[in-house]
Scaffold this motif. Structure first.
Motif, PDB file in Angstrom:
ATOM      1  N   UNK A   1       9.454  -3.762 -18.310  1.00  0.00           N
ATOM      2  CA  UNK A   1      10.396  -3.768 -19.430  1.00  0.00           C
ATOM      3  C   UNK A   1      11.831  -3.552 -18.956  1.00  0.00           C
ATOM      4  N   UNK A   2      11.999  -2.623 -18.005  1.00  0.00           N
ATOM      5  CA  UNK A   2      13.346  -2.299 -17.527  1.00  0.00           C
ATOM      6  C   UNK A   2      13.694  -2.979 -16.218  1.00  0.00           C
ATOM      7  N   UNK A   3      12.688  -3.430 -15.471  1.00  0.00           N
ATOM      8  CA  UNK A   3      12.934  -3.999 -14.159  1.00  0.00           C
ATOM      9  C   UNK A   3      13.250  -2.948 -13.109  1.00  0.00           C
ATOM     10  N   UNK A   4      13.000  -1.675 -13.434  1.00  0.00           N
ATOM     11  CA  UNK A   4      13.324  -0.578 -12.524  1.00  0.00           C
ATOM     12  C   UNK A   4      12.090  -0.145 -11.731  1.00  0.00           C
ATOM     13  N   UNK A   5      12.364   0.392 -10.543  1.00  0.00           N
ATOM     14  CA  UNK A   5      11.291   0.926  -9.711  1.00  0.00           C
ATOM     15  C   UNK A   5      10.741   2.193 -10.348  1.00  0.00           C
ATOM     16  N   UNK A   6       9.433   2.244 -10.577  1.00  0.00           N
ATOM     17  CA  UNK A   6       8.821   3.438 -11.163  1.00  0.00           C
ATOM     18  C   UNK A   6       8.475   4.458 -10.097  1.00  0.00           C
ATOM     19  N   UNK A   7       7.792   4.051  -9.040  1.00  0.00           N
ATOM     20  CA  UNK A   7       7.534   4.953  -7.929  1.00  0.00           C
ATOM     21  C   UNK A   7       7.093   4.184  -6.692  1.00  0.00           C
ATOM     22  N   UNK A   8       7.171   4.875  -5.543  1.00  0.00           N
ATOM     23  CA  UNK A   8       6.717   4.344  -4.268  1.00  0.00           C
ATOM     24  C   UNK A   8       5.363   4.957  -3.925  1.00  0.00           C
ATOM     25  N   UNK A   9       4.538   4.181  -3.257  1.00  0.00           N
ATOM     26  CA  UNK A   9       3.249   4.673  -2.789  1.00  0.00           C
ATOM     27  C   UNK A   9       3.450   5.281  -1.406  1.00  0.00           C
ATOM     28  N   UNK A  10       3.354   6.604  -1.327  1.00  0.00           N
ATOM     29  CA  UNK A  10       3.600   7.303  -0.075  1.00  0.00           C
ATOM     30  C   UNK A  10       2.410   8.197   0.256  1.00  0.00           C
ATOM     31  N   UNK A  11       2.034   8.224   1.543  1.00  0.00           N
ATOM     32  CA  UNK A  11       0.905   9.037   1.968  1.00  0.00           C
ATOM     33  C   UNK A  11       1.106   9.455   3.416  1.00  0.00           C
ATOM     34  N   UNK A  12       0.391  10.512   3.794  1.00  0.00           N
ATOM     35  CA  UNK A  12       0.481  11.024   5.150  1.00  0.00           C
ATOM     36  C   UNK A  12      -0.505  10.263   6.016  1.00  0.00           C
ATOM     37  N   UNK A  13       0.002   9.446   6.896  1.00  0.00           N
ATOM     38  CA  UNK A  13      -0.856   8.601   7.725  1.00  0.00           C
ATOM     39  C   UNK A  13      -1.482   9.402   8.863  1.00  0.00           C
ATOM     40  N   UNK A  14      -2.643   8.989   9.354  1.00  0.00           N
ATOM     41  CA  UNK A  14      -3.310   9.707  10.451  1.00  0.00           C
ATOM     42  C   UNK A  14      -2.460   9.714  11.720  1.00  0.00           C
ATOM     43  N   UNK A  15      -2.247  10.905  12.269  1.00  0.00           N
ATOM     44  CA  UNK A  15      -1.509  11.087  13.521  1.00  0.00           C
ATOM     45  C   UNK A  15      -0.105  10.475  13.462  1.00  0.00           C
ATOM     46  N   UNK A  16       0.422  10.334  12.245  1.00  0.00           N
ATOM     47  CA  UNK A  16       1.763   9.789  12.094  1.00  0.00           C
ATOM     48  C   UNK A  16       1.891   8.315  12.408  1.00  0.00           C
ATOM     49  N   UNK A  17       0.752   7.617  12.518  1.00  0.00           N
ATOM     50  CA  UNK A  17       0.782   6.189  12.851  1.00  0.00           C
ATOM     51  C   UNK A  17       1.356   5.388  11.692  1.00  0.00           C
ATOM     52  N   UNK A  18       1.901   4.229  11.991  1.00  0.00           N
ATOM     53  CA  UNK A  18       2.459   3.375  10.963  1.00  0.00           C
ATOM     54  C   UNK A  18       1.372   2.473  10.403  1.00  0.00           C
ATOM     55  N   UNK A  19       1.277   2.449   9.085  1.00  0.00           N
ATOM     56  CA  UNK A  19       0.295   1.629   8.390  1.00  0.00           C
ATOM     57  C   UNK A  19       1.006   0.656   7.455  1.00  0.00           C
TER      58      UNK A  19
END
Length: 445
Positions: free
Chosen positions: A258-276
């Protein structure tokens, strides 16, 4: 403990081109698409439509239509039933091509093969009602290889009626629009989705822009600079108020339409800090309620040497927080959620395996190792809440279709899980209490 595949499951059909997309055209018609591209390899590009039914012992597929798209490979598509006419929106290079899909009923009592048209009444393709195993072929030039999957049982009433009236489809090209505008390289539409209310269409591609279009007019309604790299997947929420987008920039975003605005980001703690990187995203309802839903994603490690470990994830739609995640000892390639939200399925990248999970707990209930010889490009559950027609009756609790670049269309079903009736549990509890009481009286406690 996950069930293994039943002997009657597996290969439904084999076509002569790699498959990239699958969906249900109706409650009992499968649409698959793919191709070999524009190179002069002799590999076709196009669609195949199959009618699916259960004969009492296993699922069978009957080819209904083959439609070739010339030099344009179909990498992705979305379908929408509009009553007397359906819409098929297919990604072809940087464009989205709309097709009208016109159903019509054919009576095989007519010796000339003419059908009773729901729409235009055009003659049907040549009929070849020859049965050969699991695929009933109608056109000897379709490129579909017959698949043996058990003997044919005696004809039931439904089979007899099927011989006299069958649903056919005519596909007609309509409007085409450019949906990706990457500069300095070849633009490409990666994904297209149609909202549940049928009013919007969304596309994403190599330029990272999320474009929302009115449907079926296909006029641009909004353009969001969503990602810095190409978009891998999109999905509308069941109430058509939100859309999730994931990209090779490692971002998973949820947008308010409706607004075209970002509602939220999907963020999580990845194993051993690896990039996923997120690979796919799908919404699923809770008890088939459009205003109550979950968001599922799959994620794979980026540039990890050694054993790959993907994740199936369940997100809270209100906060965007990760609620559950299960690790899978392989990178993942595809994701599907059943229309009532009860089951989730994933396909793997290297072994071509398919697994099914209970949505609310992420407990694995079915595992099919090496379902395909190459990575699984698409999954689709058989519907159970389809408004266009009754679902297929079978002895299974859930069934999912899978496709791959190995040219195969397969089906994998979960047998009905046996549960103890409530009255038996109550009787057992009463007996146990009585037994404990007698035992305590006997020993004088």
């Amino acid at each position: 403990m996950a069930h293994t595949r039943r002997p009657s499951d597996g290969l439904l059909a084999r076509v002569n081109f790699p498959l990239y997309a699958v969906d249900m055209l109706t409650s009992r018609h499968i649409l698959v698409a793919g191709g070999g591209g524009s190179s002069k390899t002799g590999v076709a590009n196009g669609f195949e439509i199959y009618e699916l039914y259960h004969n009492g012992s296993h699922f069978c597929a009957e080819e209904v239509l083959r439609h070739e798209t010339g030099a344009n490979v179909v990498m992705n598509f979305a379908v929408r039933n509009g009553g007397r006419r359906g819409y098929l929106c297919a990604g072809q290079e940087a464009h989205c091509q709309m097709y009208y899909v016109q159903p019509r009923v054919q009576s095989e009592e007519d010796g000339n093969g003419n059908g009773v048209g729901v729409g235009d009444g055009k003659p049907a393709p040549e009929e070849r009602p020859h049965e050969n195993g699991n695929v009933r072929q109608r056109n000897a030039h379709s490129g579909v290889e017959p698949v043996a999957n058990g003997h044919r049982p005696p004809l039931s009433t439904a089979d007899i009626l099927r011989q006299f009236r069958r649903l056919h489809f005519d596909i007609q090209a309509a409007d085409v629009i450019q949906t990706d505008f990457l500069k300095g390289a070849e633009p490409l539409q990666r994904v297209v989705r149609i909202s549940g209310n049928g009013r919007l269409m969304a596309t994403g591609g190599t330029d990272g822009k999320l474009r929302v279009w009115t449907f079926p007019q296909m006029t641009l309604a909004a353009e969001l600079a969503a990602h810095s790299k190409e978009i891998d997947d999109l999905d509308f929420s069941p109430d058509s108020k939100l859309i999730a987008s994931i990209s090779k920039d490692a971002q998973g975003l949820v947008w308010d339409l409706a607004s075209g605005q970002l509602q939220h980001k999907l963020q999580w703690k990845t194993p051993e800090g690896a990039k996923y990187l997120f690979k796919r995203c799908r919404y699923g309802t809770v008890e088939a309620q459009k205003d109550n839903y979950r968001l599922f994603t799959i994620a794979n490690p980026l540039g990890k040497v050694g054993k790959q470990r993907g994740f199936l994830q369940h997100w809270d739609c209100a906060s965007g927080q990760l609620r559950q995640a299960v690790a899978i000892d392989e990178s993942l390639s595809s994701l599907a959620v059943r229309d009532d939200g009860r089951f989730v399925a994933v396909g793997t990248m290297f072994s071509g395996s398919v697994s099914m999970y209970i949505a609310f707990s992420l407990q694995r209930v079915l595992h099919i190792p090496h379902a395909h010889s190459m990575f699984v490009t698409g999954l689709q559950f058989l519907p159970i809440t389809n408004e266009e027609g009754p679902p297929i009756s079978s002895d299974t609790e859930a069934a999912v279709l899978s496709i791959s670049v190995d040219n195969k269309v397969c089906i994998h079903s979960l047998s009905q899980r046996r549960t103890i009736p409530a009255w038996i549990a109550i009787v057992f509890l009463i007996v146990m209490i009585f037994a404990v009481f007698v035992l305590c009286s006997y020993i004088g406690i």
